[in-house]
Design a protein around this motif. Structure first.
Motif, PDB file in Angstrom:
ATOM      1  N   MET A   1     -25.631 -26.686  11.081  1.00  0.00           N
ATOM      2  CA  MET A   1     -26.085 -27.205   9.790  1.00  0.00           C
ATOM      3  C   MET A   1     -26.556 -28.656   9.968  1.00  0.00           C
ATOM      4  N   ASP A   2     -27.721 -28.968   9.475  1.00  0.00           N
ATOM      5  CA  ASP A   2     -28.301 -30.299   9.613  1.00  0.00           C
ATOM      6  C   ASP A   2     -27.807 -31.190   8.478  1.00  0.00           C
ATOM      7  N   LEU A   3     -26.861 -32.073   8.778  1.00  0.00           N
ATOM      8  CA  LEU A   3     -26.297 -32.952   7.755  1.00  0.00           C
ATOM      9  C   LEU A   3     -27.339 -33.902   7.179  1.00  0.00           C
ATOM     10  N   THR A   4     -28.309 -34.286   8.010  1.00  0.00           N
ATOM     11  CA  THR A   4     -29.357 -35.194   7.531  1.00  0.00           C
ATOM     12  C   THR A   4     -30.165 -34.545   6.416  1.00  0.00           C
ATOM     13  N   LEU A   5     -30.492 -33.265   6.583  1.00  0.00           N
ATOM     14  CA  LEU A   5     -31.213 -32.544   5.527  1.00  0.00           C
ATOM     15  C   LEU A   5     -30.371 -32.424   4.267  1.00  0.00           C
ATOM     16  N   ILE A   6     -29.073 -32.194   4.458  1.00  0.00           N
ATOM     17  CA  ILE A   6     -28.195 -32.096   3.289  1.00  0.00           C
ATOM     18  C   ILE A   6     -28.193 -33.408   2.513  1.00  0.00           C
ATOM     19  N   TRP A   7     -28.082 -34.536   3.243  1.00  0.00           N
ATOM     20  CA  TRP A   7     -28.078 -35.825   2.564  1.00  0.00           C
ATOM     21  C   TRP A   7     -29.423 -36.139   1.915  1.00  0.00           C
ATOM     22  N   ALA A   8     -30.498 -35.730   2.577  1.00  0.00           N
ATOM     23  CA  ALA A   8     -31.812 -35.903   1.956  1.00  0.00           C
ATOM     24  C   ALA A   8     -31.884 -35.119   0.650  1.00  0.00           C
ATOM     25  N   GLY A   9     -31.305 -33.919   0.645  1.00  0.00           N
ATOM     26  CA  GLY A   9     -31.272 -33.114  -0.570  1.00  0.00           C
ATOM     27  C   GLY A   9     -30.419 -33.742  -1.656  1.00  0.00           C
ATOM     28  N   VAL A  10     -29.263 -34.323  -1.269  1.00  0.00           N
ATOM     29  CA  VAL A  10     -28.388 -34.971  -2.246  1.00  0.00           C
ATOM     30  C   VAL A  10     -29.105 -36.141  -2.914  1.00  0.00           C
ATOM     31  N   ILE A  11     -29.778 -36.968  -2.107  1.00  0.00           N
ATOM     32  CA  ILE A  11     -30.460 -38.137  -2.658  1.00  0.00           C
ATOM     33  C   ILE A  11     -31.660 -37.711  -3.512  1.00  0.00           C
ATOM     34  N   ALA A  12     -32.392 -36.696  -3.046  1.00  0.00           N
ATOM     35  CA  ALA A  12     -33.515 -36.190  -3.843  1.00  0.00           C
ATOM     36  C   ALA A  12     -33.019 -35.640  -5.176  1.00  0.00           C
ATOM     37  N   PHE A  13     -31.876 -34.952  -5.143  1.00  0.00           N
ATOM     38  CA  PHE A  13     -31.295 -34.419  -6.388  1.00  0.00           C
ATOM     39  C   PHE A  13     -30.896 -35.554  -7.324  1.00  0.00           C
ATOM     40  N   ALA A  14     -30.277 -36.609  -6.769  1.00  0.00           N
ATOM     41  CA  ALA A  14     -29.852 -37.734  -7.597  1.00  0.00           C
ATOM     42  C   ALA A  14     -31.046 -38.425  -8.243  1.00  0.00           C
ATOM     43  N   VAL A  15     -32.112 -38.626  -7.466  1.00  0.00           N
ATOM     44  CA  VAL A  15     -33.310 -39.269  -8.015  1.00  0.00           C
ATOM     45  C   VAL A  15     -33.932 -38.387  -9.089  1.00  0.00           C
ATOM     46  N   GLY A  16     -34.013 -37.067  -8.817  1.00  0.00           N
ATOM     47  CA  GLY A  16     -34.558 -36.149  -9.810  1.00  0.00           C
ATOM     48  C   GLY A  16     -33.726 -36.129 -11.079  1.00  0.00           C
ATOM     49  N   ALA A  17     -32.393 -36.128 -10.928  1.00  0.00           N
ATOM     50  CA  ALA A  17     -31.515 -36.132 -12.095  1.00  0.00           C
ATOM     51  C   ALA A  17     -31.677 -37.415 -12.900  1.00  0.00           C
ATOM     52  N   TYR A  18     -31.876 -38.529 -12.188  1.00  0.00           N
ATOM     53  CA  TYR A  18     -32.086 -39.790 -12.901  1.00  0.00           C
ATOM     54  C   TYR A  18     -33.375 -39.748 -13.718  1.00  0.00           C
ATOM     55  N   VAL A  19     -34.437 -39.254 -13.116  1.00  0.00           N
ATOM     56  CA  VAL A  19     -35.722 -39.176 -13.828  1.00  0.00           C
ATOM     57  C   VAL A  19     -35.580 -38.286 -15.060  1.00  0.00           C
ATOM     58  N   VAL A  20     -34.893 -37.151 -14.906  1.00  0.00           N
ATOM     59  CA  VAL A  20     -34.713 -36.213 -16.013  1.00  0.00           C
ATOM     60  C   VAL A  20     -33.883 -36.842 -17.127  1.00  0.00           C
ATOM     61  N   MET A  21     -32.767 -37.480 -16.744  1.00  0.00           N
ATOM     62  CA  MET A  21     -31.787 -37.889 -17.747  1.00  0.00           C
ATOM     63  C   MET A  21     -32.017 -39.286 -18.293  1.00  0.00           C
ATOM     64  N   ASP A  22     -32.470 -40.208 -17.460  1.00  0.00           N
ATOM     65  CA  ASP A  22     -32.717 -41.556 -17.976  1.00  0.00           C
ATOM     66  C   ASP A  22     -34.152 -41.709 -18.457  1.00  0.00           C
ATOM     67  N   GLY A  23     -35.032 -40.789 -18.046  1.00  0.00           N
ATOM     68  CA  GLY A  23     -36.432 -40.903 -18.427  1.00  0.00           C
ATOM     69  C   GLY A  23     -36.647 -40.837 -19.919  1.00  0.00           C
ATOM     70  N   PHE A  24     -35.945 -39.931 -20.589  1.00  0.00           N
ATOM     71  CA  PHE A  24     -36.215 -39.779 -22.020  1.00  0.00           C
ATOM     72  C   PHE A  24     -35.663 -40.949 -22.826  1.00  0.00           C
ATOM     73  N   ASP A  25     -34.518 -41.544 -22.395  1.00  0.00           N
ATOM     74  CA  ASP A  25     -34.036 -42.672 -23.197  1.00  0.00           C
ATOM     75  C   ASP A  25     -34.831 -43.942 -22.911  1.00  0.00           C
ATOM     76  N   LEU A  26     -35.362 -44.083 -21.691  1.00  0.00           N
ATOM     77  CA  LEU A  26     -36.325 -45.159 -21.454  1.00  0.00           C
ATOM     78  C   LEU A  26     -37.586 -44.929 -22.286  1.00  0.00           C
ATOM     79  N   GLY A  27     -37.986 -43.663 -22.404  1.00  0.00           N
ATOM     80  CA  GLY A  27     -39.156 -43.335 -23.209  1.00  0.00           C
ATOM     81  C   GLY A  27     -38.976 -43.692 -24.671  1.00  0.00           C
ATOM     82  N   ILE A  28     -37.766 -43.489 -25.191  1.00  0.00           N
ATOM     83  CA  ILE A  28     -37.498 -43.880 -26.578  1.00  0.00           C
ATOM     84  C   ILE A  28     -37.616 -45.388 -26.742  1.00  0.00           C
ATOM     85  N   GLY A  29     -37.164 -46.142 -25.739  1.00  0.00           N
ATOM     86  CA  GLY A  29     -37.338 -47.594 -25.783  1.00  0.00           C
ATOM     87  C   GLY A  29     -38.804 -47.993 -25.767  1.00  0.00           C
TER      88      GLY A  29
END
Length: 331
Positions: A1-29
């Motif tokens: 199992m490639d741990l580097t790919l797993i970590w890349a996936g974790v960080i990509a997921f975190a960035v995507g989740a941030y865009v999804v969840m913080d994007g709309f409240d920034l948009g309201i501002g």
């Protein structure tokens, strides 16, 4: 199992989740000045009050994960992007302080409203510039940043900054269509159509510009086998935009928000196709930037425990505060 790919996936997921969840409240501002002083602005704030601060957890996870799992990338990216990243953090601080103080200091509410809107615009614009500067390439010499102080400021980074402002504003409109009713919902529907057109134009402009920034981008988008993956993306964007346009006046109030998220998802898919497997496009791959395997294993144990807890809390919070909101709060 490639741990580097797993970590890349974790960080990509975190960035995507941030865009999804913080994007709309920034948009309201971003949209805040367009709402009427008093009830409408209060309702807009109430719609995000229970979740806005938890949404930024994902930004911390993405930044902390980059430092821990890809320290070389962190050491190169930060000096290259100190200015926009500092501006982003200052914007988030201003909007966070304004969010609380506008309720506790009604005598100066107009000032805090300006700070809330200004912080939201600044944070969003800085995020877009950061993305554009990363995409256009960072000058690297050996294992260090070799560019200048203003390398991040280019026509392309300004384009991505403006595009993200438009995209977050549309997310904010979609959220208010879903979560509110009455005049503010009617205003959100009215804003959504021109914002949707502007976002489609912005996506097209960024997509047309990107392949010519790096030869690798061009190869991945227009040469086989990359063409197989990229060819459906413009069609999917067009189809999603068509259904989004029709959904704005639909009685299923949740649809504009989710279809806007679909546009963001397709944009992030195009971004992933462009840069993979690089963490600094055209310069450093994820494997070259990765921390030692033992460090990755140690951190992965913590992430495996904490990320499910954060996800569970997030789901629970959104479930508790489901439904419509008015000036008094959720009901």
């Amino acid at each position: 199992m490639d741990l580097t790919l797993i970590w890349a996936g974790v960080i990509a997921f975190a960035v995507g989740a941030y865009v999804v969840m913080d994007g709309f409240d920034l948009g309201i501002g971003i949209l805040f000045p367009a709402f009427r002083v008093g009830g409408e602005r209060d309702m807009a704030m109430n719609s995000i009050a229970p979740v806005w601060d938890g949404n930024e957890t994902w930004l911390v996870l993405g930044g902390g994960g980059l430092l821990a799992a890809f320290p070389l990338a962190y050491a190169i990216i930060l000096p290259a992007l100190y200015a926009p990243l500092t501006a982003m953090l200052l914007g988030l601080v201003f909007r966070g302080v304004a969010f609380e103080f506008r309720w506790r200091d009604p005598a100066h509410r107009a000032f805090w409203d300006v700070a809330f809107c200004g912080g939201s615009v600044l944070a969003t614009f800085a995020q877009g510039i950061t993305l554009g500067a990363l995409l256009q390439g960072i000058e690297v010499s050996g294992r260090a940043y070799a560019g200048g102080w203003w390398d991040w400021l280019t026509p392309f980074s300004l384009l991505t900054g403006i595009s993200l402002i438009v995209g977050y504003a549309l997310l904010g409109s979609g959220w208010l269509i879903w979560k509110t009713q009455g005049p503010i919902q009617a205003d959100a529907r009215r804003f959504a159509r021109p914002l949707m057109i502007a976002l489609i134009v912005a996506i097209a402009a960024v997509s047309a510009y990107t392949p010519f920034l790096e030869n690798k981008y061009y190869q991945r988008w227009f040469e086989w086998p990359g063409l197989f993956a990229t060819a459906p993306v413009p069609l999917l964007v067009a189809v999603t935009g068509f259904y989004l346009w029709r959904s704005i006046d639909d009685d299923r109030d949740h649809r504009p928000f989710w279809l806007t998220l679909a546009l963001f998802g397709l944009s992030m898919m195009g971004l992933a196709i462009s840069i993979y497997p690089d963490v600094i496009p055209g310069r450093v791959t994820i494997w070259e930037a990765a921390a030692p395997e033992r460090s990755q294993i140690f951190m992965l144990v913590g992430a495996a425990l904490l990320v499910p807890v954060i996800l569970a809390y997030t789901v629970w919070a959104y479930w508790v505060f489901r439904g419509k909101v008015d000036e008094a709060g959720y009901h």
